[in-house]
Design a protein around this motif. Structure first.
Motif, PDB file in Angstrom:
ATOM      1  N   SER A 122      15.593 -27.669  10.462  1.00  0.00           N
ATOM      2  CA  SER A 122      16.890 -27.403  11.039  1.00  0.00           C
ATOM      3  C   SER A 122      17.841 -28.797  10.817  1.00  0.00           C
ATOM      4  O   SER A 122      17.660 -29.841  10.961  1.00  0.00           O
ATOM      5  N   GLN A 123      18.974 -28.398  10.185  1.00  0.00           N
ATOM      6  CA  GLN A 123      19.949 -29.770   9.736  1.00  0.00           C
ATOM      7  C   GLN A 123      21.055 -29.509  10.546  1.00  0.00           C
ATOM      8  O   GLN A 123      21.935 -30.442  10.425  1.00  0.00           O
ATOM      9  N   THR A 127      21.626 -23.854  14.003  1.00  0.00           N
ATOM     10  CA  THR A 127      20.411 -23.467  13.312  1.00  0.00           C
ATOM     11  C   THR A 127      19.243 -23.809  14.316  1.00  0.00           C
ATOM     12  O   THR A 127      18.168 -22.641  14.219  1.00  0.00           O
ATOM     13  N   LEU A 128      19.394 -24.853  14.776  1.00  0.00           N
ATOM     14  CA  LEU A 128      18.235 -25.323  15.788  1.00  0.00           C
ATOM     15  C   LEU A 128      17.918 -24.618  16.848  1.00  0.00           C
ATOM     16  O   LEU A 128      17.044 -23.964  17.202  1.00  0.00           O
ATOM     17  N   LEU A 129      19.328 -24.186  17.583  1.00  0.00           N
ATOM     18  CA  LEU A 129      19.230 -23.238  18.606  1.00  0.00           C
ATOM     19  C   LEU A 129      18.535 -21.951  18.123  1.00  0.00           C
ATOM     20  O   LEU A 129      17.855 -21.356  18.773  1.00  0.00           O
ATOM     21  N   GLY A 130      18.850 -21.396  17.059  1.00  0.00           N
ATOM     22  CA  GLY A 130      18.539 -20.051  16.546  1.00  0.00           C
ATOM     23  C   GLY A 130      17.153 -20.270  16.525  1.00  0.00           C
ATOM     24  O   GLY A 130      16.209 -19.037  16.773  1.00  0.00           O
ATOM     25  N   ALA A 131      16.688 -21.130  15.820  1.00  0.00           N
ATOM     26  CA  ALA A 131      15.182 -21.400  15.386  1.00  0.00           C
ATOM     27  C   ALA A 131      14.467 -21.363  16.758  1.00  0.00           C
ATOM     28  O   ALA A 131      13.318 -20.866  17.155  1.00  0.00           O
ATOM     29  N   MET A 132      14.771 -22.042  18.004  1.00  0.00           N
ATOM     30  CA  MET A 132      14.291 -22.077  19.079  1.00  0.00           C
ATOM     31  C   MET A 132      14.417 -20.902  19.896  1.00  0.00           C
ATOM     32  O   MET A 132      13.185 -20.554  20.560  1.00  0.00           O
TER      33      MET A 132
END
Length: 418
Positions: A122-123, A127-132
């Motif tokens: 995640s950059q 994106t980070l929230l969706g991946a978490m």
């Protein structure tokens, strides 16, 4: 199925020693019993999977600096992961009663690896929230594994199997923060998720070769009929309601301690480092392992007594915990007692609900763990608010009050059953 209209069903010992085994017809008995080796693999799988949910907690500062996110906002990462987990409990775990469980478990583990890699790559913030969210969603493989272990085990070994596998869950929760901090010191916060992804793929390969083939699930009909039946369980299964209430209360107490204990430990006069605070998780491990045999007591018809003794210890555990500023040893004793009590009740709860309805184990565990989610969330909110306004002594009073309510509820059930 339990009859909610009969007061005699309040006697949970009788419920375990007679009704559960009787409900398991010869047609429903597993063709293969669960070996110790397979049980150990399931426990390790659960520890690895549930740790993915808790890895982020000691890494939030590094994540915020890496992605240029305000420190006051980065905590949403934990919320996103827990939200994904809650959704998975209701919409994925019940699939274990409809689909081939072995394939479901392996698919979830491989998708977990993909989600973990997405976190590491995640950059940006979104994106980070969706991946978490995906990490939390796939982490519910833990509950599918627990239900599968219960289904594979014979009635005589079900409590022991559930206790061993659930110990893996507790170990994963308690060790996740310590492990993620250690790996992050060596390879950065992204490295934590890449390492976990590799381990999930490796364990999936091991399970593919060693896990027994899944029998045809007992549930019939469509996915939406399956989901409706989950909510019907709350109405028809009295054991689920009773044991779910215990779960809500004990995990609220558990969350009160583990959410707020970092505050007095990191503040003067103690001023412990994050690594030192993380070592308290090892004390919790000792308590969790000591309670792993609680399922055997449930198998012997002693589940109700085990619950009462454990709830009494849970209430007493807050006394030494209150002296944290003057004695770290007292704090360690309190942590060990609390984790022992919570684990003992949790294992007993699952053993009893699985025995009540062997044909609906995945749906039962999803419904039961919803109580866990509510209790954990309420405990965390109450603990942080109480500490901010009234201090550590009031937090301990709050935890003791919640534990005492659980003990009083157990006493009430026993009095009315007689």
């Amino acid at each position: 199925m339990l009859d909610p209209q009969k007061p005699s069903k309040m006697d949970l010992e009788a419920e375990q020693s007679g009704g559960g085994a009787a409900a398991l017809s010869s047609r429903e008995r597993p063709a293969t019993t669960l070996s110790r080796y397979q049980t150990l693999l399931f426990a390790i799988t659960c520890a690895m999977a549930v740790a993915n949910v808790y890895f982020a907690q000691p890494l939030l500062e590094s994540m915020a600096a890496s992605l240029a996110v305000a420190p006051g906002v980065i905590g949403i990462v934990v919320t996103a992961t827990q939200a994904g987990y809650a959704v998975g409990l209701l919409f994925i775990v019940p699939l274990g009663d409809l689909l081939n469980r072995k394939r479901l478990i392996l698919t979830q583990m491989l998708m977990s690896a993909v989600a973990l890699c997405a976190v590491g790559l995640s950059q940006n913030w979104l994106t980070l929230l969706g991946a978490m969210v995906l990490v939390g969603l796939m982490a519910v493989v833990v509950q599918v594994v627990v239900a599968y272990a219960a289904a594979l085990a014979s009635p005589e070994q079900r409590g022991l199997a559930v206790g061993t596998v659930t110990s893996g869950v507790v170990l994963g929760i308690l060790l996740a923060r310590f492990v993620s901090g250690a790996v992050a010191d060596l390879a950065g916060w992204r490295g934590v998720y890449f390492v976990s992804a590799a381990l999930m793929v490796g364990m999936a390969l091991v399970l593919h070769r060693t896990m027994p083939a899944s029998a045809t699930p007992p549930a019939k009909g469509s996915y939406w009929q399956l989901l409706r039946s989950v909510f019907q369980l709350y109405l028809t299964e009295r054991t689920l309601r009773v044991r779910g209430t215990f779960a809500l209360l004990i995990f609220a107490a558990f969350s009160v301690l583990w959410t707020s204990m970092v505050l007095p430990l990191s503040a003067p006069p103690l001023s412990l480092s994050h690594t030192q605070i993380g070592l308290f998780g090892l004390a919790g491990v000792a308590g969790a392992l000591a309670a792993a045999k609680a399922g055997q007591l449930a198998d012997r018809g002693l589940g109700n007594r085990t619950t009462g003794v454990a709830l009494a210890l849970l209430t007493l555990s807050w006394l030494p915990t209150a002296y944290v500023e003057s004695s770290l040893l007292a704090m360690v004793i309190g942590v060990v007692l609390l984790d022992f009590a919570v684990q003992a009740v949790h294992v007993t709860n699952q053993s009893l609900i699985f025995a009540a309805r062997p044909d609906a184990q995945s749906r039962l565990v999803g419904a039961y763990m919803s109580f866990y989610s509510v209790g954990s969330g309420l405990g965390a909110i109450a603990a942080t608010y109480t500490y901010a306004h009234y201090g550590w002594a009031s937090v301990c009073l709050l935890g003791a009050a919640i534990s005492g309510v659980a003990l009083l509820y157990w006493s009430y059930l026993n009095l009315t059953s007689r």
